[in-house]
Enzyme design. Structure first.
Site, PDB file in Angstrom:
ATOM      1  N   GLN A  51       0.809  -1.220   0.000  1.00 31.42           N
ATOM      2  CA  GLN A  51       0.000   0.000   0.000  1.00 31.42           C
ATOM      3  C   GLN A  51       0.845   1.274   0.000  1.00 31.42           C
ATOM      4  O   GLN A  51       0.333   2.358  -0.260  1.00 31.42           O
ATOM      5  CB  GLN A  51      -0.922   0.031   1.226  1.00 31.42           C
ATOM      6  CG  GLN A  51      -1.994  -1.037   1.198  1.00 31.42           C
ATOM      7  CD  GLN A  51      -2.891  -0.903   2.403  1.00 31.42           C
ATOM      8  OE1 GLN A  51      -2.588  -1.401   3.467  1.00 31.42           O
ATOM      9  NE2 GLN A  51      -3.994  -0.188   2.240  1.00 31.42           N
ATOM     10  N   HIS A 140      -3.398  -8.357   1.580  1.00 25.76           N
ATOM     11  CA  HIS A 140      -2.686  -7.366   0.765  1.00 25.76           C
ATOM     12  C   HIS A 140      -1.368  -7.936   0.241  1.00 25.76           C
ATOM     13  O   HIS A 140      -0.922  -7.587  -0.851  1.00 25.76           O
ATOM     14  CB  HIS A 140      -2.365  -6.117   1.594  1.00 25.76           C
ATOM     15  CG  HIS A 140      -3.471  -5.099   1.632  1.00 25.76           C
ATOM     16  ND1 HIS A 140      -3.949  -4.479   0.502  1.00 25.76           N
ATOM     17  CD2 HIS A 140      -4.177  -4.575   2.662  1.00 25.76           C
ATOM     18  CE1 HIS A 140      -4.905  -3.623   0.843  1.00 25.76           C
ATOM     19  NE2 HIS A 140      -5.067  -3.658   2.149  1.00 25.76           N
TER      20      HIS A 140
HETATM   21 NI    NI Z   1      -6.392  -2.508   3.292  1.00 26.26          NI
END
Ligand code: NI
Length: 174
Positions: A51, A140
């Site tokens: 991210q 993720h």
């Molecule tokens: Ni997330």
């Protein structure tokens, strides 16, 4: 410490499988500090390295409520080694999908093995919201977003909503 840029859907790095880390050294600790600062600054309770544009198996989590003592968890090379048959449904959000929330079904408890901030091997049995946060963040690392766990129709609705919000806010479009 430095605040890092958060990559948003549909950036391709969010779909990649992240690579294992060799170990925890000072450089990794600095990265963990930066990730935590970035997460706190964005009012998130979890953040995975992809991210912030780094395709490595690294996660930070802190599910303490506002006003409570911070309780950061640093997880390097985390791995789920056990999951309960029992599941629960919880509403999730994600810093890479700002302003969206959706209900997702997860295992009610999971056992996770990982290296901590000092490179020590740890094992943690997580329940309830911590279990949800761990499954969300570990996803993720395999290029999976929580919207991949909802129906196609619901996912299309969420993505449309995100596009609408971005249009209203101006800019930030990919
Ligand atoms: Ni997330």
């Amino acid at each position: 410490m430095a605040k890092l840029k958060i990559y948003e859907y549909p950036h391709p790095i969010l779909k990649q499988k992240a690579e294992k880390v060799a170990g925890v050294d000072d450089e990794m600790r600095k990265f963990l500090d930066d990730m935590l600062e970035t997460m706190y600054a964005s009012n998130g309770c979890g953040l995975a390295a992809p991210q912030v544009g780094v395709s490595k198996r690294v996660v930070v989590i802190d599910i303490a409520h506002e006003g409570e003592e911070p309780a950061p968890l640093y997880m390097v090379n985390p791995q789920i080694v056990w999951k309960s048959e029992e599941t629960e449904i919880c509403e999730e959000g994600c810093l890479s999908l700002p302003s969206l929330r959706a209900e997702v079904e997860r295992h009610a408890s999971v056992k996770v093995q990982y290296l901590d901030y000092n490179g020590n091997e740890c094992e943690l049995l997580a329940e309830d919201f911590l279990a949800v946060a761990m499954q969300h963040e570990l996803d993720h690392l395999d290029g999976i977003l929580y919207i991949d766990h909802v129906s196609r129709l619901k996912r299309q609705m969420l993505v449309k909503k995100l596009e609408k919000i971005r249009k209203e806010q101006g800019g930030n479009q990919i």
